[in-house]
Design a protein around this motif. Sequence first.
Motif, short mmCIF file in Angstrom:
data_model
loop_
_atom_site.label_atom_id
_atom_site.label_comp_id
_atom_site.label_asym_id
_atom_site.label_seq_id
_atom_site.Cartn_x
_atom_site.Cartn_y
_atom_site.Cartn_z
N PRO A 126 0.81 -1.23 0.00
CA PRO A 126 0.00 0.00 0.00
C PRO A 126 0.84 1.28 0.00
O PRO A 126 0.37 2.33 -0.47
N ASP A 127 2.09 1.21 0.50
CA ASP A 127 2.93 2.42 0.51
C ASP A 127 3.80 2.53 -0.75
O ASP A 127 4.57 3.49 -0.89
N ALA A 128 3.69 1.57 -1.69
CA ALA A 128 4.49 1.62 -2.92
C ALA A 128 4.07 2.82 -3.77
O ALA A 128 2.87 3.14 -3.88
N PHE A 129 5.05 3.46 -4.38
CA PHE A 129 4.77 4.62 -5.24
C PHE A 129 3.81 4.23 -6.36
O PHE A 129 2.96 5.02 -6.77
N TRP A 130 3.93 3.01 -6.85
CA TRP A 130 3.09 2.49 -7.93
C TRP A 130 1.61 2.52 -7.54
O TRP A 130 0.73 2.60 -8.40
N GLN A 131 1.31 2.43 -6.23
CA GLN A 131 -0.07 2.42 -5.75
C GLN A 131 -0.59 3.82 -5.44
O GLN A 131 -1.76 3.97 -5.09
N ALA A 132 0.26 4.83 -5.53
CA ALA A 132 -0.16 6.17 -5.11
C ALA A 132 -1.24 6.72 -6.05
O ALA A 132 -1.09 6.64 -7.27
N PRO A 133 -2.33 7.26 -5.50
CA PRO A 133 -3.32 7.92 -6.35
C PRO A 133 -2.64 9.08 -7.10
O PRO A 133 -1.92 9.87 -6.50
N LEU A 134 -2.88 9.16 -8.42
CA LEU A 134 -2.10 10.08 -9.26
C LEU A 134 -2.22 11.53 -8.79
O LEU A 134 -1.22 12.23 -8.64
N ASP A 135 -3.45 11.99 -8.56
CA ASP A 135 -3.59 13.42 -8.25
C ASP A 135 -3.09 13.75 -6.84
O ASP A 135 -2.68 14.88 -6.59
N GLU A 136 -3.10 12.76 -5.95
CA GLU A 136 -2.52 13.00 -4.63
C GLU A 136 -1.01 13.19 -4.76
O GLU A 136 -0.43 14.15 -4.25
N ALA A 137 -0.35 12.26 -5.50
CA ALA A 137 1.10 12.37 -5.67
C ALA A 137 1.45 13.62 -6.47
O ALA A 137 2.41 14.34 -6.14
N ALA A 138 0.67 13.90 -7.51
CA ALA A 138 0.94 15.09 -8.33
C ALA A 138 0.75 16.36 -7.52
O ALA A 138 1.43 17.37 -7.76
N GLY A 139 -0.15 16.33 -6.54
CA GLY A 139 -0.37 17.49 -5.69
C GLY A 139 0.90 17.90 -4.95
O GLY A 139 1.18 19.10 -4.79
N HIS A 140 1.67 16.90 -4.50
CA HIS A 140 2.94 17.23 -3.84
C HIS A 140 3.87 17.96 -4.81
O HIS A 140 4.62 18.86 -4.42
N LEU A 141 3.83 17.56 -6.08
CA LEU A 141 4.70 18.20 -7.07
C LEU A 141 4.17 19.60 -7.42
O LEU A 141 4.97 20.52 -7.65
N VAL A 142 2.86 19.75 -7.46
CA VAL A 142 2.28 21.08 -7.72
C VAL A 142 2.81 22.09 -6.71
O VAL A 142 3.16 23.23 -7.08
N ALA A 143 2.89 21.70 -5.45
CA ALA A 143 3.40 22.61 -4.42
C ALA A 143 4.82 23.06 -4.76
O ALA A 143 5.16 24.24 -4.61
N VAL A 144 5.65 22.13 -5.23
CA VAL A 144 7.04 22.48 -5.59
C VAL A 144 7.05 23.38 -6.84
O VAL A 144 7.76 24.39 -6.88
N ILE A 145 6.25 23.03 -7.84
CA ILE A 145 6.22 23.81 -9.09
C ILE A 145 5.79 25.25 -8.81
O ILE A 145 6.38 26.20 -9.32
N ARG A 146 4.77 25.40 -7.97
CA ARG A 146 4.27 26.76 -7.71
C ARG A 146 5.23 27.56 -6.84
O ARG A 146 5.25 28.79 -6.90
N GLU A 147 6.03 26.87 -6.04
CA GLU A 147 7.03 27.57 -5.23
C GLU A 147 8.24 27.96 -6.09
O GLU A 147 8.68 29.11 -6.09
N VAL A 148 8.77 27.00 -6.84
CA VAL A 148 10.02 27.21 -7.59
C VAL A 148 9.77 27.95 -8.91
O VAL A 148 10.60 28.72 -9.37
N ARG A 149 8.62 27.68 -9.55
CA ARG A 149 8.19 28.31 -10.80
C ARG A 149 9.22 28.10 -11.92
O ARG A 149 9.74 29.05 -12.53
N PRO A 150 9.51 26.82 -12.21
CA PRO A 150 10.50 26.51 -13.24
C PRO A 150 9.99 26.83 -14.65
O PRO A 150 8.81 26.70 -14.92
N GLN A 151 10.93 27.23 -15.52
CA GLN A 151 10.59 27.39 -16.94
C GLN A 151 10.71 26.06 -17.68
O GLN A 151 10.09 25.86 -18.72
N VAL A 152 11.54 25.16 -17.15
CA VAL A 152 11.85 23.90 -17.85
C VAL A 152 11.68 22.72 -16.87
O VAL A 152 12.13 22.79 -15.73
N LEU A 153 11.02 21.67 -17.38
CA LEU A 153 10.84 20.42 -16.63
C LEU A 153 11.47 19.28 -17.42
O LEU A 153 11.27 19.18 -18.64
N VAL A 154 12.20 18.42 -16.73
CA VAL A 154 12.79 17.22 -17.34
C VAL A 154 12.27 16.00 -16.60
O VAL A 154 12.30 15.95 -15.36
N THR A 155 11.78 15.01 -17.36
CA THR A 155 11.39 13.74 -16.75
C THR A 155 11.54 12.62 -17.78
O THR A 155 12.23 12.78 -18.78
#
Length: 328
Positions: A126-155
């Motif tokens: 249940p704690d595996a990243f593969w099981q994480a609800p997408l929008d919950e996990a993405a929400g953590h990244l949204v907080a970083v994106i809105r704080e840092v405000r990057p022009q470029v993303l690499v993945t």
Amino acid sequence: MSDQPARTRPAPREGGASRPAASRRLLLVHAHPDDESINNGVTMAKYAAEGARVTLVTCTRGEEGEVIPPDLAHLAPDRDDTLGEYRVGELAAAMAALGVTDHRFLGGPGRYRDSGMMGAPQNERPDAFWQAPLDEAAGHLVAVIREVRPQVLVTYDPDGGYGHPDHIQAHRVAMRGAELAARADFRPELGGAHTIGKIYWNCNPRSEVEEGFARLRAAGHGFPGIAAVDDVPGVVPDSEVTASLTGEPAHTAAKTAAMRAHHTQIAVDGPFFALSNDLGQPLFGTEHYRLVHGSPGAADGAREDDLFAGWDDMAGMRESARFEEAAE
Ligand SMILES: [Zn+2]
């Protein structure tokens, strides 16, 4: 680390429409500690040395990795299960080698656990990243994106480069996070909406990977075996590559030092390395990308040599409008 190169901080580029280096902000999203150094070590070292803000988000601590040094075998998940904590330290050492000061774990260290290889029973924890609800996990990244405000993303590409569940999930979270960060109606408490101008996926052009393996065979290496071209993540036809960054020798040295810092996972031997399978592969001083969102900053058919190329305020405004339309 004794082999860590000295770095100097060159003056920002001048002229043209390019932004001063200090206002450039690059965000990288990776699955495990070590992926950033293998895929993007030169890129991260180069932009950090130029004064750009480089932010790394790592989605798991890599608890399920195989341990190479026999004296550290006790860290493994079927013994002490302390590899995750240990790899936090390896990642910190790697970031010091690259000159990157802003590195974080998605949702905090240990929030998501390494899911293991595709099909492994660990996928179902249940704690595996593969099981994480997408929008919950993405929400953590949204907080970083809105704080840092990057022009470029690499993945990674949608297959995560090679089908590892955490790499696939990191791709999904990065793309969904970029989309949600731009939507003012998504969790406004996480900060003002921000649109990322350019999004790149990591890749490796087939001809260069083949040349790298030819060099490895010719060099009389000390590995028990050699990996196959298709063991390298994200191998694509050369024509699909849209950006290629070649570091100065100091940047390649920083990448090599960063890879050495991940010593439970990587054995570096000169310009080559092996993962826990002991199969040699080339260590690349040029890193390659596919632009999948945003306007290229190079003429038609030419590869960019700068991930921020063509980025200026006007382009940013046009891109923002386009991305918001696309997201609706
Ligand atoms: Zn990985």
